[in-house]
Enzyme design. Structure first.
Site, PDB file in Angstrom:
ATOM      1  N   GLY A   1     -41.365 111.108  -2.290  1.00 49.73           N
ATOM      2  CA  GLY A   1     -40.123 111.022  -3.055  1.00 49.73           C
ATOM      3  C   GLY A   1     -39.269 112.268  -2.900  1.00 49.73           C
ATOM      4  O   GLY A   1     -38.432 112.571  -3.756  1.00 49.73           O
ATOM      5  N   ASN A  38     -37.971 114.162 -19.926  1.00 48.16           N
ATOM      6  CA  ASN A  38     -36.753 113.656 -19.276  1.00 48.16           C
ATOM      7  C   ASN A  38     -36.043 114.802 -18.564  1.00 48.16           C
ATOM      8  O   ASN A  38     -35.767 115.841 -19.166  1.00 48.16           O
ATOM      9  CB  ASN A  38     -35.802 113.062 -20.318  1.00 48.16           C
ATOM     10  CG  ASN A  38     -36.409 111.901 -21.083  1.00 48.16           C
ATOM     11  OD1 ASN A  38     -37.560 111.964 -21.501  1.00 48.16           O
ATOM     12  ND2 ASN A  38     -35.646 110.843 -21.276  1.00 48.16           N
ATOM     13  N   LYS A  77     -48.380 105.112 -14.735  1.00 47.32           N
ATOM     14  CA  LYS A  77     -48.462 106.536 -14.399  1.00 47.32           C
ATOM     15  C   LYS A  77     -49.700 107.188 -15.029  1.00 47.32           C
ATOM     16  O   LYS A  77     -50.313 108.089 -14.463  1.00 47.32           O
ATOM     17  CB  LYS A  77     -47.193 107.254 -14.857  1.00 47.32           C
ATOM     18  CG  LYS A  77     -45.920 106.793 -14.179  1.00 47.32           C
ATOM     19  CD  LYS A  77     -45.898 107.099 -12.700  1.00 47.32           C
ATOM     20  CE  LYS A  77     -45.546 108.539 -12.415  1.00 47.32           C
ATOM     21  NZ  LYS A  77     -45.423 108.815 -10.963  1.00 47.32           N
ATOM     22  N   ARG A 101     -34.809 113.475 -28.375  1.00 49.66           N
ATOM     23  CA  ARG A 101     -35.358 113.635 -27.031  1.00 49.66           C
ATOM     24  C   ARG A 101     -35.426 115.112 -26.667  1.00 49.66           C
ATOM     25  O   ARG A 101     -34.688 115.939 -27.202  1.00 49.66           O
ATOM     26  CB  ARG A 101     -34.491 112.905 -25.990  1.00 49.66           C
ATOM     27  CG  ARG A 101     -34.508 111.393 -26.086  1.00 49.66           C
ATOM     28  CD  ARG A 101     -35.855 110.820 -25.722  1.00 49.66           C
ATOM     29  NE  ARG A 101     -35.907 109.356 -25.847  1.00 49.66           N
ATOM     30  CZ  ARG A 101     -36.335 108.709 -26.931  1.00 49.66           C
ATOM     31  NH1 ARG A 101     -36.704 109.397 -28.002  1.00 49.66           N
ATOM     32  NH2 ARG A 101     -36.393 107.395 -26.954  1.00 49.66           N
ATOM     33  N   PRO A 116     -43.940 115.775 -17.012  1.00 44.62           N
ATOM     34  CA  PRO A 116     -42.620 116.312 -17.358  1.00 44.62           C
ATOM     35  C   PRO A 116     -41.878 115.430 -18.351  1.00 44.62           C
ATOM     36  O   PRO A 116     -42.086 114.218 -18.407  1.00 44.62           O
ATOM     37  CB  PRO A 116     -41.888 116.341 -16.012  1.00 44.62           C
ATOM     38  CG  PRO A 116     -42.525 115.249 -15.223  1.00 44.62           C
ATOM     39  CD  PRO A 116     -43.957 115.155 -15.684  1.00 44.62           C
ATOM     40  N   TYR A 126     -44.471 101.091 -17.383  1.00 41.77           N
ATOM     41  CA  TYR A 126     -44.260 102.273 -16.547  1.00 41.77           C
ATOM     42  C   TYR A 126     -45.185 103.415 -16.967  1.00 41.77           C
ATOM     43  O   TYR A 126     -45.879 104.023 -16.145  1.00 41.77           O
ATOM     44  CB  TYR A 126     -42.796 102.707 -16.642  1.00 41.77           C
ATOM     45  CG  TYR A 126     -42.507 104.095 -16.106  1.00 41.77           C
ATOM     46  CD1 TYR A 126     -42.628 104.374 -14.754  1.00 41.77           C
ATOM     47  CD2 TYR A 126     -42.122 105.126 -16.961  1.00 41.77           C
ATOM     48  CE1 TYR A 126     -42.369 105.650 -14.254  1.00 41.77           C
ATOM     49  CE2 TYR A 126     -41.855 106.400 -16.484  1.00 41.77           C
ATOM     50  CZ  TYR A 126     -41.988 106.655 -15.129  1.00 41.77           C
ATOM     51  OH  TYR A 126     -41.736 107.913 -14.653  1.00 41.77           O
ATOM     52  N   ASP A 154     -33.590 102.000 -29.828  1.00 43.65           N
ATOM     53  CA  ASP A 154     -33.563 103.465 -29.751  1.00 43.65           C
ATOM     54  C   ASP A 154     -34.597 103.991 -28.767  1.00 43.65           C
ATOM     55  O   ASP A 154     -34.492 105.118 -28.292  1.00 43.65           O
ATOM     56  CB  ASP A 154     -33.870 104.077 -31.124  1.00 43.65           C
ATOM     57  CG  ASP A 154     -32.643 104.139 -32.022  1.00 43.65           C
ATOM     58  OD1 ASP A 154     -31.534 104.312 -31.483  1.00 43.65           O
ATOM     59  OD2 ASP A 154     -32.797 104.013 -33.241  1.00 43.65           O
ATOM     60  N   GLY A 197     -37.127 115.583  -6.188  1.00 41.67           N
ATOM     61  CA  GLY A 197     -37.677 115.936  -4.881  1.00 41.67           C
ATOM     62  C   GLY A 197     -36.820 116.915  -4.097  1.00 41.67           C
ATOM     63  O   GLY A 197     -37.328 117.873  -3.508  1.00 41.67           O
TER      64      GLY A 197
END
Length: 332
Positions: free
Chosen positions: A10, A165, A140, A231, A163, A136, A291, A16
Site C-alpha cells: 500500500g 484516524n 484487521k 474522535r 493507529p 473491517y 454517529d 504509504g
C-alpha cells in the site's frame, strides 16, 4: 537497519507515500512498494510473486480497504474479505520466506464499541466493535491473532500497531470512501463555491475594504449525526514517524496504540474547519445518520515507553496544513 530491504504494501496510498518518504529521509536505501496494479494482495499467487521478486528483509503491511461510516455500511463483506485475505496471505508467506520482521497495521476500529476512554491495549478483547465498522475492525484484528500465533509456534517476529484516524496532505477526498476530516473539508469548500472561491475569500479576509460590504452567505452544510461523538486524529507524518520507530525498536507480541492522545467532538471539529475556511453559512445536523463509536481516544503511553514515539503536530496546525494542501492541489 538502513541497508535492509523494506517492502511497504500500500506504499502508493495516503499513509504509504508519507512512510516511504520518512524511511528515505532517515537514510534507508532499499525501499520497495507493493501495490496495485503490480500486485493484487488478495491473490495468493500475487503475494508469492511479490516475495520472490522483491526479496524483502522487512515487510510493513499498510495495504487495506478503508473508508468512512458510509462505505463500511455499504460494503461490509468486501471490507471483511479483502482485509482478512491480505493479512493472512502476507503474514503467512512472510514466515515461509524467512522474513526478519513483519510490521502489521491494525486500526482503532479493533476496539470494543464501549471501551473506557482513553483506550488501553488491555481492553482490546472486552467487547464487540462498533457495528458500522465491525467487519473491517475484526478482519484487521485477526492480524493480531495471527501475529501472536506465529510468534508462539514459530518464533516469528511480527508486531501489531493500531493507529487512530489519520489526516494530512494527500488524504483521500473521494466522498464515497473518505474519512471524516477530508469529507467535511470537501463539504465546506463546495458549499462556499469551490476551491477558487474559497482561496479568493481567504485572500480578501485581511483587507479593510472587505469590512465595508456584506458577503453573500455560503450555502448550508449538512453533517451526519449529532456532533456529540468524539474522535482522536493523528497527523499522517507523525504516524509515519511512529511506524519507523516501531520497525527499528519494537519486537514484542503486545499490540501498541499509535495516536496523539487528543480528543475532539465532531461538533468542535466542524466549527474549527468552518473557522479556518472563514465559512459564513449555516450548519445543519442530520441526526437520522449514525454517529459511529461514541468516543475515541487512545492511551499512547506504551508507544512512548517502548520505542519513544510521541506525536508532535498540534491539531489545528495539522488541520490548517491539510486544508491548504487540498485548496492548492488537484485532488477532486
Amino acid at each position: 537497519m538502513q541497508d535492509k530491504r523494506i517492502c511497504i504494501t500500500g506504499g502508493k496510498g495516503f499513509l504509504g507515500t508519507h512512510l516511504v518518504k520518512k524511511f528515505k529521509d532517515k537514510g534507508y536505501k532499499n525501499i520497495f512498494v507493493a501495490d496495485l496494479p503490480d500486485y493484487d494482495l488478495r491473490e495468493l499467487e500475487d503475494v508469492k510473486r511479490m516475495y520472490a521478486e522483491i526479496k524483502p528483509d522487512i515487510v510493513v503491511h499498510l495495504a487495506a480497504r478503508v473508508g468512512g461510516i458510509g462505505a463500511n455500511r455499504e460494503h461490509p463483506a468486501e471490507f471483511f474479505y479483502d482485509n482478512l485475505t491480505m493479512g493472512v496471505f502476507l503474514l503467512d508467506q512472510a514466515y515461509r520466506h524467512n522474513i526478519e520482521k513483519f510490521v502489521a497495521l491494525g486500526t482503532i476500529c479493533c476496539y470494543p464499541k464501549f471501551t473506557p476512554v482513553p483506550f488501553k491495549e488491555e481492553d482490546l478483547w472486552n467487547g464487540y466493535p462498533e457495528e458500522t465498522n465491525a467487519p473491517y475492525g475484526l478482519a484487521k484484528k485477526m492480524l493480531l491473532v495471527q501475529s501472536q500465533a506465529y510468534r508462539q509456534q514459530y518464533g516469528f517476529n511480527s508486531i501489531f500497531l493500531m493507529p487512530v484516524n489519520l489526516y494530512g496532505p494527500g488524504d483521500n477526498f473521494d466522498p464515497a470512501s473518505s474519512h471524516v476530516i477530508p469529507a467535511l473539508i470537501k463539504k465546506f469548500v463546495e458549499a462556499m463555491g469551490g476551491k477558487e472561491a474559497v482561496l479568493e475569500k481567504l485572500n480578501r479576509q485581511d483587507k479593510p475594504e472587505r469590512l465595508k460590504r456584506p458577503e453573500k452567505p455560503d450555502r448550508p452544510v449538512i453533517v451526519w449525526g449529532t456532533g456529540k461523538a468524539t474522535r482522536e486524529f493523528l497527523y499522517v507524518e507523525d504516524c509515519a514517524e511512529g511506524i519507523v520507530l516501531a520497525t527499528e525498536r519494537y519486537n514484542k507480541p503486545d499490540p501498541v496504540n499509535i495516536g496523539s492522545g487528543f480528543e475532539i467532538s465532531i461538533q468542535d471539529l466542524v466549527n474549527l474547519i468552518a473557522k479556518i475556511l472563514n465559512y459564513n453559512g449555516t450548519i445543519e445536523w442530520d441526526s437520522t445518520k449514525p454517529d459511529g463509536q461514541p468516543r475515541r481516544m487512545l492511551d499512547t503511553s506504551r508507544a512512548e515507553r517502548e520505542f519513544g514515539f510521541k506525536a508532535k503536530t498540534p491539531f489545528e496546525q495539522g488541520l490548517q496544513k491539510t486544508i491548504e494542501w487540498y485548496l492548492h492541489s488537484n485532488a477532486p
